[in-house]
Write a protein that holds these residues in place. Structure first.
Motif: not given
Length: 245
Positions: A123-129, A143-148, A159-161
């Protein structure tokens, strides 16, 4: 937790705000203090290299590597390097930041790397993105696709995402075209985050329709009916703009 782990939590917390404070400490503990077969030094170097590579790949995914993105990536990686006790000197840090594209499929590889650790690390790394995505008015569709993709490969729960996305989605854009502003306004009307999926948008629309549809207020005062009808019209316009209705 050792001193290095605590430093990660504090430093990322100062850069990313409350979310960084909460999960940054967990990253520090599991990425640095956790004993494993691989040496601590190799863990640290791998984390730095993969983070830099993943952020660079993410920033380039829509073909628009902006100055704002570059500055944010440098800030994240430099801050992380400092939190780890500066294992990379200035010259090596510059080399890493200037050549991260050499790491193939870095976003997926970072996600797989973090899958072995508690959810807070991913989740921390996801927040960097997300920081990179919103720094210049995003996120873009790419960007949204790569986040997925990252969420899926990292094993982050929906839920966390959504929690992480919600932390960034309502930040005011820096620049950006009218299309992004229109989407943000429509999402606000429906009460969904900027990154909401089609299913989430439809669900919000159905809920609001049940509340504001004119047929639900035929017995009310005409002035009240007019207000609810206008509200429903706003909701319908927002839904149509987001889903092409």
């Amino acid at each position: 937790m050792g001193w290095q782990g605590k430093m990660i939590g504090g430093s990322l917390g100062s850069f990313l705000g409350p979310l960084g404070t909460v999960v940054g400490a967990t990253v520090g503990h599991f990425m640095v203090d956790r004993k494993a077969a691989v040496s601590k030094e190799k863990q640290v170097m791998r984390l730095l290299a993969m983070t830099a590579g993943a952020l660079h790949e993410f920033a380039c995914c829509n073909g628009q590597y902006t100055r704002a993105k570059d500055e944010v990536i440098r800030a994240i990686v430099t801050d992380l390097n400092a939190s780890l006790g500066r294992p990379l000197d200035a010259a090596n840090l510059a080399f890493l930041l200037n050549g991260p594209s050499r790491i193939d499929r870095a976003v997926v590889r970072l996600a797989a790397m973090l899958r072995e650790h508690p959810p807070a690390s991913a989740c921390e790394a996801l927040s960097w993105l997300w920081v990179v995505a919103v720094c210049d008015g995003g996120p873009s569709a790419q960007e949204e696709n790569l986040i997925e993709v990252f969420v899926r490969h990292a094993g982050i729960s929906p839920r966390d995402a959504q929690f992480v996305a919600g932390h960034f989605a309502r930040r005011p854009p820096v620049g950006g075209g009218a299309g992004r502003q229109d989407r943000r306004a429509a999402c606000d009307t429906l009460g969904v985050p900027y990154s909401a999926s089609v299913e989430e948008i439809k669900r919000a629309y159905r809920t609001l329709s049940q509340k504001y549809h004119p047929d639900k207020h035929v017995a009310l005062d005409p002035d009240i009916r007019a207000l609810t009808a206008e509200k429903f019209a706003q909701i319908k316009r927002a839904y149509d703009s987001l889903c092409g209705g």
